[in-house]
Design an enzyme around this catalytic site. Sequence first.
Site, PDB file in Angstrom:
ATOM      1  N   GLN A  71     -12.881 -25.671  31.279  1.00 42.56           N
ATOM      2  CA  GLN A  71     -11.626 -25.792  31.606  1.00 42.56           C
ATOM      3  C   GLN A  71     -11.002 -26.278  32.835  1.00 42.56           C
ATOM      4  O   GLN A  71      -9.801 -26.470  33.031  1.00 42.56           O
ATOM      5  CB  GLN A  71     -11.183 -24.266  31.668  1.00 42.56           C
ATOM      6  CG  GLN A  71     -11.183 -23.354  30.187  1.00 42.56           C
ATOM      7  CD  GLN A  71     -10.481 -24.056  29.197  1.00 42.56           C
ATOM      8  OE1 GLN A  71      -9.441 -24.748  29.424  1.00 42.56           O
ATOM      9  NE2 GLN A  71     -11.072 -23.774  27.960  1.00 42.56           N
ATOM     10  N   TRP A 114      -1.830 -28.164  25.434  1.00 43.66           N
ATOM     11  CA  TRP A 114      -2.468 -27.606  26.789  1.00 43.66           C
ATOM     12  C   TRP A 114      -1.396 -27.472  27.530  1.00 43.66           C
ATOM     13  O   TRP A 114      -1.503 -26.778  28.709  1.00 43.66           O
ATOM     14  CB  TRP A 114      -3.352 -28.710  27.205  1.00 43.66           C
ATOM     15  CG  TRP A 114      -4.625 -28.663  26.211  1.00 43.66           C
ATOM     16  CD1 TRP A 114      -4.921 -29.610  25.417  1.00 43.66           C
ATOM     17  CD2 TRP A 114      -5.917 -27.932  26.587  1.00 43.66           C
ATOM     18  NE1 TRP A 114      -6.510 -29.207  24.952  1.00 43.66           N
ATOM     19  CE2 TRP A 114      -6.607 -28.298  25.769  1.00 43.66           C
ATOM     20  CE3 TRP A 114      -5.814 -26.616  27.519  1.00 43.66           C
ATOM     21  CZ2 TRP A 114      -7.729 -27.516  25.708  1.00 43.66           C
ATOM     22  CZ3 TRP A 114      -7.196 -26.096  27.377  1.00 43.66           C
ATOM     23  CH2 TRP A 114      -8.303 -26.590  26.610  1.00 43.66           C
ATOM     24  N   ASP A 159      -2.858 -18.212  22.234  1.00 43.00           N
ATOM     25  CA  ASP A 159      -2.350 -19.960  22.154  1.00 43.00           C
ATOM     26  C   ASP A 159      -2.259 -20.256  20.646  1.00 43.00           C
ATOM     27  O   ASP A 159      -3.012 -20.147  19.951  1.00 43.00           O
ATOM     28  CB  ASP A 159      -3.487 -20.716  22.671  1.00 43.00           C
ATOM     29  CG  ASP A 159      -3.099 -22.060  23.073  1.00 43.00           C
ATOM     30  OD1 ASP A 159      -2.052 -22.190  23.126  1.00 43.00           O
ATOM     31  OD2 ASP A 159      -3.994 -22.808  23.418  1.00 43.00           O
ATOM     32  N   LYS A 202     -27.603 -24.277  22.513  1.00 38.19           N
ATOM     33  CA  LYS A 202     -26.279 -23.826  22.160  1.00 38.19           C
ATOM     34  C   LYS A 202     -26.167 -22.915  21.036  1.00 38.19           C
ATOM     35  O   LYS A 202     -26.838 -23.034  20.029  1.00 38.19           O
ATOM     36  CB  LYS A 202     -25.315 -25.183  21.826  1.00 38.19           C
ATOM     37  CG  LYS A 202     -24.445 -25.670  23.253  1.00 38.19           C
ATOM     38  CD  LYS A 202     -23.755 -26.951  22.693  1.00 38.19           C
ATOM     39  CE  LYS A 202     -22.366 -26.774  23.173  1.00 38.19           C
ATOM     40  NZ  LYS A 202     -21.505 -27.828  22.993  1.00 38.19           N
ATOM     41  N   TRP A 213      -7.486 -25.898  30.930  1.00 38.45           N
ATOM     42  CA  TRP A 213      -6.492 -24.930  31.493  1.00 38.45           C
ATOM     43  C   TRP A 213      -6.471 -25.144  33.132  1.00 38.45           C
ATOM     44  O   TRP A 213      -5.403 -25.017  33.478  1.00 38.45           O
ATOM     45  CB  TRP A 213      -6.856 -23.563  30.848  1.00 38.45           C
ATOM     46  CG  TRP A 213      -5.644 -22.574  31.047  1.00 38.45           C
ATOM     47  CD1 TRP A 213      -4.243 -22.712  30.450  1.00 38.45           C
ATOM     48  CD2 TRP A 213      -5.761 -21.385  31.569  1.00 38.45           C
ATOM     49  NE1 TRP A 213      -3.606 -21.499  30.745  1.00 38.45           N
ATOM     50  CE2 TRP A 213      -4.481 -20.756  31.679  1.00 38.45           C
ATOM     51  CE3 TRP A 213      -6.585 -20.726  32.321  1.00 38.45           C
ATOM     52  CZ2 TRP A 213      -4.049 -19.301  31.954  1.00 38.45           C
ATOM     53  CZ3 TRP A 213      -6.286 -19.345  32.906  1.00 38.45           C
ATOM     54  CH2 TRP A 213      -5.083 -18.884  32.552  1.00 38.45           C
TER      55      TRP A 213
END
Length: 1024
Positions: A548, A510, A73, A585, A552
Amino acid sequence: MEHAILDFWSSNQIFEKSLASRVGAPMWTFYEGPPTANGMPGTHHIEARVFKDVFPRYQTMKGKYVSRKAGWDCHGLPVEIAVEKELGFSGKADIEKFGVAEFNDKCRTSVTRHVDAFTKMTERMGFWVDFDQAYWTMAPEYVESVWWSLKEVWKKGLLVQDHRVAPYCPRCGTGLSDHELAQGYETVTDPSVFVRFPITSGELQALNASLLVWTTTPWTLVSNTAIAAHPDVDYVAVRTTVDDVSEVLVVAEPLLSSVGGDHEILKRFKGSDLGRVTYQRPLNYIEIPDAHFVIMAEYVTTEDGTGLVHQAPAFGADDLASCRAYGLPVVNPVAPDGTFLADTPVVGGLFFKDADKPLVKELKASGALYKSTQYEHSYPHCWRCHTALIYYAQPSWYIRTTSIKDALLRENEKTHWYPETIKNGRYGDWLNNNIDWALSRNRYWGTPLPIWRCENKHEICIASLAELGELSGQELSNLDPHRPFVDDITFACSECALTMNRVPEVIDCWYDSGSMPFAQWGYPHKEGSVEKFKAAYPADFICEAIDQTRGWFYTLMTIGTLVFDQSSYENVLCLGHILDKDGRKMSKHLGNVLEPMALMDQHGADAVRWYMLAAGSPWSSRRVGHDAISDVVRKTLLTYWNTISFHALYAQASDFSLDQSPAITERSIMDKWILSELNSLILEVDKAYSEFDTQSAGKVLAAFIDDLSNWYVRRSRRRFWDGDVAALATLHECLATLTQLLAPMVPFIAERTWQDLVRVADPSVALSVHLTDFPVADQSLINLELNKQVAMTRRVVELGRAARAESAVKIRQPLQRALISASGWSSLPVEMKEQISDELNVLDLADIADADGDLVDVSIKANFKSLGAKYGKAVQDVAKIIASADAISLVKQLRTSGKATVGSFEIELEDLVITEVPKSGWMVASHDGESLALDLALSPELIAAGQVREIIRAIQERRKSDGFDISDRIEVRWNASESLVHTWVASAEHISAEVLARAMIRDTTITFSEDELEFGFELKKYAD
Ligand SMILES: [Zn+2]
Ligand SMILES: [Zn+2]
């Protein structure tokens, strides 16, 4: 080890061969969601890549052709921001000064910066993907393909420019789409202010009333244009008194509580009565002609605030629509960089968010502020640069996805989501609340929007460089289809002959990645692309992280549906997020980031793969830490590896070859059992892989490895020592098949085993385990009854070990008896009962039900649940009778005949809650309704037998530590305390047989080595 395997794969081109061997076979299509390579790969990239690797490997073994084209990408804000940072830029002005061509050149270089790191990581982890044929979203043929699809959308009238209020990042100077917006919410504290707007017309003016308005964005008050009320809601004018000061305020009646203080309702009326009532605005800074009156709007609610909504049409979609309906002007005092225009009083030059504070101060000073508090809420921020977004009126290009909503819902219905809940939950909700796709970006490094326009707004969408060349009369096949070069191409309008220029925008990156199903082939311009695309559309499988659903997964499905009226994938696996070992995280800031390469170098790629695939649900967030990885590896992969070494050792010692394998009918019950388990395993693993369920596959594989190592091999040891060909053949068959089943998940260790174990034994098999066909189960070898019986045997042994451990009586000390309570115990074959005896070192086993009352205390209670269902209210009577019954005889009767009568009631075993506690001197372990009680009483014979086992163990350990070969014959010279001598002499023959001693000689000069047991010995190896 893994590096050697990587070399083996590459020098023998195993990946290429695995593809070549399936050419012409049915295709199984996988789409690679392209990463952006302008940052270093992280552990979450390994996660996704492990899952993207395992299913293609499996499908290849199942006979499918699975092409694996890598992708990168390249466009978009992430790249631009990285370059801006590198160059020290603070906004678009810097980029324009630097030059768009130069800036885009830097972007192009930045994208490729970490491709090497990605490639290395990908290769290191054994993810087989074709980098040589990778698609790049910045490649001219890719851009042209995206153009072609945009033209298809444009031709359908679904690509339009519109002036809308949309989320906008003032730092990046561009609008964002709804799916980008969804990725950047952050919790912030904003002022929450109630402001008076004095009424300047009508009856309410006579009362000196003010409209009370609530807002959390005081900066928008500068451009207040109107106030909206709901026509059907009841409003009131109330006299309110706070601290002896009284005034009249207008609010919606349901929200009267927002006023506070004492109040008296003076007047009640409908919202519609407020129509066109004028007011005086609090911040009179900028010119807004013909404005400042109450308008009607249906969207006004009485959920919070005052029911009177301040309108700033430049900064709210609802505001814009409502104000437009009244012909009100859209006045915007905020520049595209998010700052107030310099000539704005008080806040000129201030960033919009920073204007709140001075404005609240002004409101207070002028007496317009009624009250103010702080308000914590989640507010959208730019997902890339974290700047607070502004809702901002601007012209933008939209794809009207709302007009294909039904088609999207239809396509989603056909899609298999893993986990299934996503379909109608997270993703379904997203589709149901679909809004048009804000496609354009006022930026530089992206696919240019291929629309050319003349001054008369005639427009044309271009599908290729060839088409552009034809229109402009130039040879453009080598033109870089990026800004600024493409902007220079102009031509005459076919309708009015005026010059057509490209519109300035580029598109949402995107859209690029969502176009990969066709753009990766350069469809439809490139030769052969039509066939390639058709053969590989839609994908059988895609897999990315769960976020996503708004990225995506959404764009892929939407573009497919827009252009081909069909979603581009059938199965989608959503992966959970990666957290650190404490569930936080991973971030550089916390210092808890695990670098992928270091992680694989420390534990091995297979270990990391196995952990990702098998230890936990793929769609839950997962904690990754060193201990957790080591743990699962030790439990399963190491056991597998040790079993292979064990086989190698004994196969070599006895010169075993596969042609010695006896027919299965001639093998022992243990052999038949493990082969039955193996064939069941093939079915289970096959099913799990086909359903994208690696966790289940891992679970049954781990259970089989445990069965194989900790039961089959353990119980068959003596046969291996003796070179039993049936045992060696059976273990070989199990390991060879197991290795194939493991191959998709742990390709390295599987390959090593294939080479060292399987190919050594039979050089005619495939060169690599990854070139083999997936095993097919021989269902005639599956004996479920046998599987059940052995499973029960193992459970009883576990209970016995637990009881042993609890009692602190060593396993080497034989015990007289154990009592077992387990359903199905009585029908367990004698052979298995003997195995339990042997494992637990207990001489006799008996059913606990056969034990009489002097061994076990039995107490019973009524099971109210089952009895209640049978006897209703009478249950209390039954319970009373049961409580006074003779427990031992009642239980015995129920266990033998299944039924018993108490009073006038018939009961069954399930109607009782039975507690059996062996009397003192027993140790009990129970689990899941099964229990075992060990008799701990020791007779002199038992003690002596225990001592013999201690002696044997000590000699065996010495044999090992002295480095004797397993088949060496030895001489033992020994000495022991008085109390032990008799035992030793009496058992000399038995001891000799166990330790392979040819001579056993007492030698009183030897000192005791084992203080505890008071004996000592020396070993000598015979020379032959
Ligand atoms: Zn931004
Ligand atoms: Zn024109």
